[in-house]
Design a protein around this motif. Structure first.
Motif, PDB file in Angstrom:
ATOM      1  N   ASP A 160      12.776  27.727 -45.061  1.00 17.81           N
ATOM      2  CA  ASP A 160      11.218  27.763 -44.992  1.00 17.81           C
ATOM      3  C   ASP A 160      10.587  26.715 -43.759  1.00 17.81           C
ATOM      4  OD1 ASP A 160      11.603  25.966 -46.586  1.00 17.81           O
ATOM      5  OD2 ASP A 160      10.056  26.733 -48.163  1.00 17.81           O
ATOM      6  N   GLN A 161      11.437  25.702 -44.073  1.00 20.12           N
ATOM      7  CA  GLN A 161      10.991  24.452 -43.305  1.00 20.12           C
ATOM      8  C   GLN A 161      11.278  24.137 -41.806  1.00 20.12           C
ATOM      9  OE1 GLN A 161      11.793  20.496 -44.202  1.00 20.12           O
ATOM     10  NE2 GLN A 161      11.479  20.377 -45.801  1.00 20.12           N
ATOM     11  N   LEU A 162      12.891  25.298 -41.636  1.00 22.99           N
ATOM     12  CA  LEU A 162      13.043  25.516 -40.476  1.00 22.99           C
ATOM     13  C   LEU A 162      12.374  25.996 -39.600  1.00 22.99           C
ATOM     14  CD1 LEU A 162      17.189  26.067 -41.378  1.00 22.99           C
ATOM     15  CD2 LEU A 162      16.252  23.504 -40.806  1.00 22.99           C
ATOM     16  N   SER A 163      12.288  27.104 -40.087  1.00 15.51           N
ATOM     17  CA  SER A 163      11.498  28.689 -39.536  1.00 15.51           C
ATOM     18  C   SER A 163       9.604  27.903 -39.234  1.00 15.51           C
ATOM     19  CB  SER A 163      11.297  29.166 -40.206  1.00 15.51           C
ATOM     20  OG  SER A 163      11.685  30.483 -41.159  1.00 15.51           O
ATOM     21  N   ALA A 164       8.761  27.180 -40.361  1.00 16.99           N
ATOM     22  CA  ALA A 164       8.163  25.927 -39.338  1.00 16.99           C
ATOM     23  C   ALA A 164       7.914  25.577 -38.440  1.00 16.99           C
ATOM     24  CB  ALA A 164       7.844  25.386 -40.896  1.00 16.99           C
ATOM     25  N   LEU A 165       8.728  24.456 -38.618  1.00 12.79           N
ATOM     26  CA  LEU A 165       9.717  23.260 -37.980  1.00 12.79           C
ATOM     27  C   LEU A 165       9.589  23.776 -36.637  1.00 12.79           C
ATOM     28  CD1 LEU A 165      10.625  20.832 -40.315  1.00 12.79           C
ATOM     29  CD2 LEU A 165       8.609  20.678 -39.333  1.00 12.79           C
ATOM     30  N   GLU A 212       8.340  24.896 -30.641  1.00 10.52           N
ATOM     31  CA  GLU A 212       8.521  25.758 -29.910  1.00 10.52           C
ATOM     32  C   GLU A 212       7.284  26.492 -28.886  1.00 10.52           C
ATOM     33  OE1 GLU A 212       9.925  29.991 -30.248  1.00 10.52           O
ATOM     34  OE2 GLU A 212      12.185  29.323 -30.102  1.00 10.52           O
ATOM     35  N   ARG A 213       6.390  26.387 -29.905  1.00 13.64           N
ATOM     36  CA  ARG A 213       4.848  26.238 -29.941  1.00 13.64           C
ATOM     37  C   ARG A 213       4.471  25.012 -29.354  1.00 13.64           C
ATOM     38  NH1 ARG A 213       1.737  30.327 -29.497  1.00 13.64           N
ATOM     39  NH2 ARG A 213      -0.530  29.746 -29.466  1.00 13.64           N
ATOM     40  N   GLY A 214       4.721  23.796 -29.631  1.00 10.88           N
ATOM     41  CA  GLY A 214       4.321  22.617 -28.894  1.00 10.88           C
ATOM     42  C   GLY A 214       4.753  22.504 -27.311  1.00 10.88           C
ATOM     43  N   GLY A 215       6.196  22.744 -27.407  1.00 10.51           N
ATOM     44  CA  GLY A 215       7.000  22.673 -25.689  1.00 10.51           C
ATOM     45  C   GLY A 215       7.626  21.742 -25.672  1.00 10.51           C
ATOM     46  N   TRP A 216       8.479  21.542 -27.140  1.00 10.41           N
ATOM     47  CA  TRP A 216       9.118  20.302 -26.927  1.00 10.41           C
ATOM     48  C   TRP A 216      10.213  21.335 -26.761  1.00 10.41           C
ATOM     49  CZ3 TRP A 216      12.341  18.880 -31.597  1.00 10.41           C
ATOM     50  CH2 TRP A 216      12.529  17.561 -31.326  1.00 10.41           C
ATOM     51  N   TRP A 217      11.484  20.348 -25.457  1.00 14.12           N
ATOM     52  CA  TRP A 217      12.280  20.820 -25.188  1.00 14.12           C
ATOM     53  C   TRP A 217      13.221  21.005 -26.753  1.00 14.12           C
ATOM     54  CZ3 TRP A 217      17.483  18.232 -24.040  1.00 14.12           C
ATOM     55  CH2 TRP A 217      17.980  18.833 -23.506  1.00 14.12           C
ATOM     56  N   TRP A 218      13.136  19.952 -27.055  1.00 17.97           N
ATOM     57  CA  TRP A 218      14.230  20.018 -28.131  1.00 17.97           C
ATOM     58  C   TRP A 218      14.678  21.628 -28.660  1.00 17.97           C
ATOM     59  CZ3 TRP A 218      18.659  16.301 -27.601  1.00 17.97           C
ATOM     60  CH2 TRP A 218      17.990  15.252 -26.896  1.00 17.97           C
ATOM     61  N   GLU A 228       8.767  31.082 -37.445  1.00 20.25           N
ATOM     62  CA  GLU A 228       8.232  31.694 -37.839  1.00 20.25           C
ATOM     63  C   GLU A 228       7.042  30.773 -38.473  1.00 20.25           C
ATOM     64  OE1 GLU A 228       9.016  34.342 -40.957  1.00 20.25           O
ATOM     65  OE2 GLU A 228      10.522  35.419 -39.964  1.00 20.25           O
ATOM     66  N   SER A 229       5.808  31.409 -38.325  1.00 20.74           N
ATOM     67  CA  SER A 229       4.270  30.776 -38.931  1.00 20.74           C
ATOM     68  C   SER A 229       4.431  30.951 -40.064  1.00 20.74           C
ATOM     69  CB  SER A 229       3.184  31.015 -38.473  1.00 20.74           C
ATOM     70  OG  SER A 229       2.365  29.471 -38.772  1.00 20.74           O
ATOM     71  N   GLN A 230       4.902  29.346 -40.602  1.00 29.29           N
ATOM     72  CA  GLN A 230       4.399  29.283 -42.472  1.00 29.29           C
ATOM     73  C   GLN A 230       2.792  29.117 -42.698  1.00 29.29           C
ATOM     74  OE1 GLN A 230       7.490  30.242 -44.405  1.00 29.29           O
ATOM     75  NE2 GLN A 230       8.019  30.670 -42.500  1.00 29.29           N
ATOM     76  N   GLY A 231       2.265  29.490 -42.043  1.00 33.42           N
ATOM     77  CA  GLY A 231       0.232  28.451 -41.666  1.00 33.42           C
ATOM     78  C   GLY A 231       0.731  26.914 -41.714  1.00 33.42           C
TER      79      GLY A 231
END
Ligand code: SF4
Length: 947
Positions: free
Chosen positions: A167-172, A177-183, A192-195
């Motif tokens: 769940d951490q991997l999905s949320a992070l 991705e949402r943040g537009g981070w190159w890495w 996946e958003s976990q809230g």
């Protein structure tokens, strides 16, 4: 994904003055190195010795190499249009290349990935630290080999990261991705958003169940075996050194804890006082299943005890200890505020870069801060902002800290879900503190948390609990359980100052505005009052709600009038010194009109706050919903506490010193206790079973009189308290030279500038001669900034890294960074004069710019001097002893173990004429005047061997 990893070797650390001597790069594609590029760069001078030693690159290797222009052309062709990665590239490699006409368009720093994966790695995120963490061997410090190592580190980081819960991997991944981070593309997991991120934070895990009987006041405690304590301080096969003073100190403390008595102990540097108080404290806590509180003045010492002393303590006592660190609430990230910031910043896809590239620095946008901090929040157990590394805090905008750190007093059960879920970091810190064997707190938390038994000022569950458990000591504590009545106060030389601040009554415009915000702002209570009154169709409440709304404008006007018109008319115009500026009420009273206007205005505000409080109380009394009742009660209490502070400020009683202070553009109206001695006796010595007060600098001329008088230990009955003076075990005559340079005189007016210039020039030459390892102690933040700006370049040119204390930020991480590198230099002020413990060659030269007298004009000091008769007597009996203690503290930073050697250079020649200072140092320290050549020779002799 295709990218290039790049590294360069240079002749120094300053991009402006150093030359590139080697370039390396690897092309990564399909997770493999596909091609490599490497070249020396022509350099016709001698390669500096320290660079040759570090890299193995010699003058012969580079003198006939291709010129930089040719190498950069080849490098450009190798990179093509690909993104470029470099470790710590934003601070160095990219900067250096740009200065040499090779700006890189798309560039990324792998420090970010390292932090994202290992946010709490205690050794940091440098290539050396990461290579050590993954056991990849020494850093080669050769461009191509470093690129290969860097690729290995990236692979290891991603592998390590993949072991996090799904769940951490999905949320992070979603956040990245949402943040537009190159890495983000390299991160494993399905986005996946976990809230909100707070949903994934671990709840508090209790250590031991609180037993109802345990909350009774334990007047009877089991004694610890002093033979056991003695044995723990006997020489061991690994540690042969006999330290009789340390053993004496530990036995004295064991005796005090066993017999519930107090003790004042001066333990000279080298006694090893932390271990001497921690060992008996832990044994006593474990024996009795009650916590012992260790309190320090500085947060730096709190962190030092936790990170350095506690692991060692667990080892020697062979115990699994539960240790909690507790700081003030503003140190902790508020999960609710972080969730709000994350939602706000990640709402839309990014259209802008995540970086703001300035002339000489890179700042991270809030969006990038959210991405990086999300990972930290899911990893940190503490949520303490000070845990973040120096390089990251330096890149995050200062306002982010304010945006996400805890500041609201509505942090209590029934109001915040995250508090109830025991996920909130501050709530967890308090729960741990109530649940631990040893609590490492600070004087501010301990002293300001003491509250009357009726709990009228309590705002936490803990105090509610204390109220209900039927225990009746004179005072209870807002945080600690009632059985926590054994207290070690380290850095006790600051007790008077800490108690003065903790019990100061303060009114400021931002404080009042925050209060109004809580009443009338977006989340304020006024709309709720109207809704409640309407829903209940209760005419009395409708009237009260209307009155409450009507108070807003009047109160705002009164506050604006006070801070925008009245105070500016009374106070002298703002100076430029950077010091605090003061105006004592006793001075204003010489102009009766001013005094009356000021007091009337304050009383006017207080009476409106009382009206608000009484309306809120009426609504609370009528309210059935427990959450709402609690919110209204807390808001009412807040308004009343502020009104009470104003009453003390406007009163004329002799117990307080009343004044206005302007600091950094903020005006505060204050009332400080003229003497904290009585209050310390009543609130601390009478309420804790055993209080141990210790420091390396308590006595003046071998007596405790000054401390006893200032801190009220002379008011405790003689049979309940003892005093011990344990000298330092160091051989100062052999270990230290204390030199005062000829030709540099401290002066005032025009001479201040000359003193600064001469001091700076000597420090520049002296630090370079010593090869770094220097601490520069200044007397103010502006002075720190001046030295930093003037010295950062020349030091970098010589391969020395200059660090500085940043105003308003904890010094823990910068001191850790300083301690790691024998070539670094640290410049700072107040917090670095004490509590910094850097043994060994990382600190071998100490520069002190001036005698540490408190700046003149502070009305509290002035009033305290008056109690000694004022004038010269007040100065010599109050100001001078304080400065002597401060200088002893500063001096104590240098020699931390028996094998340390060092030089102190003090550029204030007044010390030679003041016996109070020269006779206060430990035996063997001789303060001598010396010419420049002697000083430089003494400093050169400190260079690490082989340089
Ligand atoms: S209890 Fe307070 S600090 Fe904790 S998450 Fe809630 S609002 Fe934030």
């Amino acid at each position: 994904m295709e990218y290039v990893i790049l590294d360069i070797e240079t002749t120094g650390l300053d991009p402006e003055y150093s030359a590139i001597i080697e370039v390396g790069a690897v092309l990564v594609s399909k997770n493999k190195i596909q091609a490599e590029y490497s070249s020396f760069v022509r350099y016709e001078d001698e390669v500096p010795y320290n660079i040759k030693k570090l890299t193995g690159i010699t003058t012969e290797m580079v003198k006939d190499a291709p010129p930089l222009s040719e190498v950069l052309k080849e490098l450009g062709a190798f990179i093509g249009k690909r993104p470029v990665v470099s470790h710590n590239g934003f601070s160095f490699d990219f900067k250096m290349l740009a200065r040499n006409g090779f700006p890189i368009e798309e560039k990324y720093d792998s420090m970010e990935l390292a932090f994202f994966v290992l946010p709490t790695n205690p050794t940091g995120h440098s290539t050396k630290a990461l290579s050590g963490y993954f056991e990849l061997g020494d850093v080669p410090h050769r461009a191509l080999e470093d690129c290969r190592l860097e690729f290995d580190i990236i692979k290891r980081l991603l592998k390590e990261y993949a072991s996090r819960p799904k769940d951490q991997l999905s949320a992070l991944k979603w956040t990245a991705e949402r943040g537009g981070w190159w890495w983000a593309e390299m991160l494993p997991g399905k986005p996946e958003s976990q809230g909100p991120i707070s949903g994934l934070v671990q709840a508090h895990v209790p250590y031991r169940k609180r037993d109802a009987t345990q909350t009774q006041m334990l007047l009877e405690t089991k004694k610890i075996d002093t033979e056991r304590v003695r044995a723990l301080f006997s020489p061991t096969p690994e540690y042969l050194e006999e330290r009789p003073e340390q053993r004496d100190m530990a036995l004295t403390i064991a005796d005090s804890l066993n017999n519930h008595t107090h003790c004042v102990i001066e333990a000279g540097t080298g006694v090893g006082k932390s271990k001497a108080y921690l060992v008996p404290s832990v044994l006593f806590a474990l024996e009795n299943q009650i916590p012992v509180i260790v309190s320090t003045f500085t947060k730096a010492l709190q962190d030092q005890l936790f990170f350095k002393e506690i692991p060692h303590l667990c080892k020697i006592t062979n115990k699994d200890l539960r240790v909690a660190v507790l700081k003030g609430k503003h140190n902790y990230v508020c999960l609710q505020k972080f969730d709000e910031l994350a939602e706000e910043t990640l709402q839309t896809l990014p259209t802008r870069s995540l970086y703001e590239f300035g002339h000489d620095e890179v700042k991270f946008t809030p969006r990038l801060a959210v991405v990086l901090l999300s990972s930290w929040i899911l990893t940190t157990g503490r949520g303490d902002w000070d845990e973040l590394p120096y390089w990251l805090v330096d890149r995050i905008h200062k306002n982010i800290e304010g945006d996400v750190c805890n500041s609201d007093e509505l942090c209590t059960s029934g109001i915040c879900d995250l508090f109830d879920a025991q996920k909130c970091f501050f709530a967890k810190a308090k729960l741990r503190a109530g649940d631990a064997d040893l609590v490492i707190a600070n004087h501010a938390v301990v002293l300001s948390g003491i509250i009357p038994t009726d709990g009228t000022e309590a705002t936490t569950d803990d105090s509610d609990e204390a109220e209900q458990n039927g225990v009746q000591p004179n005072r209870t504590h807002a945080v600690f359980p009632n059985e926590a009545r054994f207290l070690i106060l380290d850095e006790a030389h600051h007790l008077e100052q800490a108690a003065t601040s903790a019990w100061s009554e303060i009114v400021s415009a931002p404080g009042l505005q925050r209060l109004l915000q809580q009443m009338y702002g977006k989340k304020g209570v006024d709309k709720r009052l109207q809704t409640i009154a309407k829903n209940k169709a209760n005419e009395r409440l409708v009237g009260l709600a209307t009155n409450f709304a009507g108070l807003e404008q009047d109160t705002k006007l009164a506050i604006n009038n006070l801070f925008d018109d009245i105070i500016p008319a009374i106070m002298p115009p703002r100076g430029t010194s950077g010091w605090s500026e003061y105006l004592a009420f006793s001075t204003i009273e010489m102009t009766p009109d001013h005094a009356k206007v000021l007091k009337d205005s304050l009383s006017n505000i207080a009476s409106r706050l009382r009206s608000m409080a009484s309306i809120l109380k009426a609504f609370a009394d009528d309210e059935e919903n427990p959450v709402l009742k609690k919110v209204l009660t807390i808001r009412a209490r807040r308004a009343l506490i502020t009104a009470d502070s104003i009453d003390i400020i406007t009163d004329d009683g002799p117990a307080y010193v009343r004044y206005i202070e302007r600091r950094g553009g903020i005006i505060e109206i204050k009332a400080d206790l003229l003497s904290v001695a009585e209050t310390l006796k009543e609130e601390v010595y009478d309420n804790f079973e055993s209080v141990i007060l210790t420091s390396a600098t308590i006595t003046i001329g071998q007596t405790f009189n000054f401390f006893d008088d200032r801190c009220g230990t002379n008011l405790v009955e003689a049979a309940k308290i003892k005093h011990r003076l344990l000298p330092s075990s160091f051989d100062y005559e052999k270990q230290v030279q204390f030199l005062v340079p000829e030709g540099i005189a401290y002066g005032s007016g025009e001479a201040v500038r000359l003193h600064y210039e001469l001091s700076k020039n000597l420090i520049e030459e002296g630090v370079i001669a010593a090869g770094g390892g220097a601490l520069i102690l200044c007397s103010s933040h502006p002075q720190v900034e001046s030295f930093y700006n003037d010295l950062v370049r020349p030091f970098a040119k010589s391969g020395l890294y200059l660090l500085r204390q940043i105003r308003g930020r904890s010094v823990g991480s910068v001191v850790r960074e300083f301690a790691e590198d024998v070539h670094s230099v640290l410049v700072g002020t107040r917090s670095l004069w004490q509590g910094v413990d850097v043994p060994g060659p990382s600190l071998r030269a100490l520069f002190i710019i001036k005698l540490p007298y408190d700046p003149p004009g502070n009305p509290v000091n002035e009033a305290r001097k008056e109690t000694y008769g004022g004038g010269w007597r007040g100065f010599s009996e109050y100001s001078e002893p304080l400065a002597v203690l401060a200088l002893k503290q500063g001096f104590g930073r240098l020699i931390r173990k028996a094998t340390d050697k060092g030089v102190v250079v003090m550029t204030d020649d007044r010390i030679l004429r003041k016996r109070a200072f020269t006779t206060s140092f430990p035996k063997g320290v001789v303060v001598k005047r010396a010419d420049k050549a002697t000083i430089l020779a003494a400093l050169s002799a400190l260079r690490p061997s082989g340089e």
